[in-house]
Scaffold this motif. Sequence first.
Motif, mmCIF file in Angstrom:
data_model
loop_
_atom_site.group_PDB
_atom_site.id
_atom_site.type_symbol
_atom_site.label_atom_id
_atom_site.label_comp_id
_atom_site.label_asym_id
_atom_site.label_seq_id
_atom_site.Cartn_x
_atom_site.Cartn_y
_atom_site.Cartn_z
ATOM 1 N N LYS A 77 0.383 7.014 -0.826
ATOM 2 C CA LYS A 77 0.001 6.161 0.305
ATOM 3 C C LYS A 77 -1.471 6.380 0.675
ATOM 4 O O LYS A 77 -2.211 5.427 0.927
ATOM 5 C CB LYS A 77 0.902 6.447 1.510
ATOM 6 C CG LYS A 77 0.736 5.478 2.652
ATOM 7 C CD LYS A 77 1.595 5.858 3.845
ATOM 8 C CE LYS A 77 3.033 5.473 3.595
ATOM 9 N NZ LYS A 77 3.874 5.670 4.808
ATOM 10 N N LEU A 78 -1.902 7.645 0.702
ATOM 11 C CA LEU A 78 -3.300 7.972 1.006
ATOM 12 C C LEU A 78 -4.225 7.367 -0.041
ATOM 13 O O LEU A 78 -5.263 6.783 0.300
ATOM 14 C CB LEU A 78 -3.487 9.483 1.081
ATOM 15 C CG LEU A 78 -4.906 9.982 1.349
ATOM 16 C CD1 LEU A 78 -5.415 9.496 2.696
ATOM 17 C CD2 LEU A 78 -4.944 11.497 1.281
ATOM 18 N N LYS A 79 -3.885 7.484 -1.312
ATOM 19 C CA LYS A 79 -4.697 6.883 -2.381
ATOM 20 C C LYS A 79 -4.803 5.370 -2.201
ATOM 21 O O LYS A 79 -5.898 4.804 -2.378
ATOM 22 C CB LYS A 79 -4.064 7.177 -3.750
ATOM 23 C CG LYS A 79 -4.265 8.559 -4.251
ATOM 24 C CD LYS A 79 -3.622 8.704 -5.625
ATOM 25 C CE LYS A 79 -3.734 10.104 -6.149
ATOM 26 N NZ LYS A 79 -3.069 10.257 -7.460
ATOM 27 N N LYS A 80 -3.711 4.745 -1.853
ATOM 28 C CA LYS A 80 -3.699 3.287 -1.663
ATOM 29 C C LYS A 80 -4.659 2.876 -0.545
ATOM 30 O O LYS A 80 -5.447 1.942 -0.685
ATOM 31 C CB LYS A 80 -2.287 2.828 -1.348
ATOM 32 C CG LYS A 80 -2.111 1.336 -1.254
ATOM 33 C CD LYS A 80 -0.662 0.971 -1.016
ATOM 34 C CE LYS A 80 -0.497 -0.512 -0.852
ATOM 35 N NZ LYS A 80 0.906 -0.879 -0.592
ATOM 36 N N VAL A 81 -4.618 3.604 0.558
ATOM 37 C CA VAL A 81 -5.499 3.309 1.688
ATOM 38 C C VAL A 81 -6.959 3.552 1.317
ATOM 39 O O VAL A 81 -7.835 2.720 1.598
ATOM 40 C CB VAL A 81 -5.105 4.150 2.925
ATOM 41 C CG1 VAL A 81 -6.152 4.021 4.012
ATOM 42 C CG2 VAL A 81 -3.730 3.730 3.441
ATOM 43 N N LEU A 82 -7.239 4.663 0.660
ATOM 44 C CA LEU A 82 -8.615 4.983 0.292
ATOM 45 C C LEU A 82 -9.178 4.017 -0.752
ATOM 46 O O LEU A 82 -10.369 3.712 -0.733
ATOM 47 C CB LEU A 82 -8.715 6.428 -0.222
ATOM 48 C CG LEU A 82 -8.474 7.502 0.825
ATOM 49 C CD1 LEU A 82 -8.472 8.881 0.166
ATOM 50 C CD2 LEU A 82 -9.485 7.435 1.942
ATOM 51 N N ASN A 83 -8.339 3.531 -1.626
ATOM 52 C CA ASN A 83 -8.803 2.567 -2.637
ATOM 53 C C ASN A 83 -9.120 1.203 -2.039
ATOM 54 O O ASN A 83 -9.841 0.435 -2.642
ATOM 55 C CB ASN A 83 -7.770 2.427 -3.762
ATOM 56 C CG ASN A 83 -7.769 3.607 -4.694
ATOM 57 O OD1 ASN A 83 -8.807 4.243 -4.886
ATOM 58 N ND2 ASN A 83 -6.632 3.917 -5.264
ATOM 59 N N LYS A 84 -8.604 0.908 -0.862
ATOM 60 C CA LYS A 84 -8.908 -0.353 -0.178
ATOM 61 C C LYS A 84 -10.299 -0.365 0.423
ATOM 62 O O LYS A 84 -10.855 -1.409 0.694
ATOM 63 C CB LYS A 84 -7.879 -0.636 0.922
ATOM 64 C CG LYS A 84 -6.527 -1.011 0.420
ATOM 65 C CD LYS A 84 -5.597 -1.297 1.573
ATOM 66 C CE LYS A 84 -4.216 -1.632 1.107
ATOM 67 N NZ LYS A 84 -3.298 -1.883 2.235
#
Length: 85
Positions: A77-84
């Motif tokens: 979830k953290l990776k998904k947010v940071l990749n945005k």
Amino acid sequence: MKKSSKIEEFIMCSCFSEGIYLVKYKDEEELYLSIFTRGINPKRFNWKDKIRYIWHALTKNKPFEDEIVLDKDAVAKLKKVLNKT
């Protein structure tokens, strides 16, 4: 458990007063985030600041303010947010 194989990264706040220390052990799924509120890396300190930092570590039994352990799903979830961003 031997934890010699790890990935480490320290991310300093732009104001140089806080930072996040990330540790990922290669044989574990969790990601460890330690939040430092006393300046550490790479700023140089005078003796007063050093004593204050040492006192905090001695009285709180840890040099960091808090630690967050993220499981595999939370890391995703953290990776998904940071990749945005």
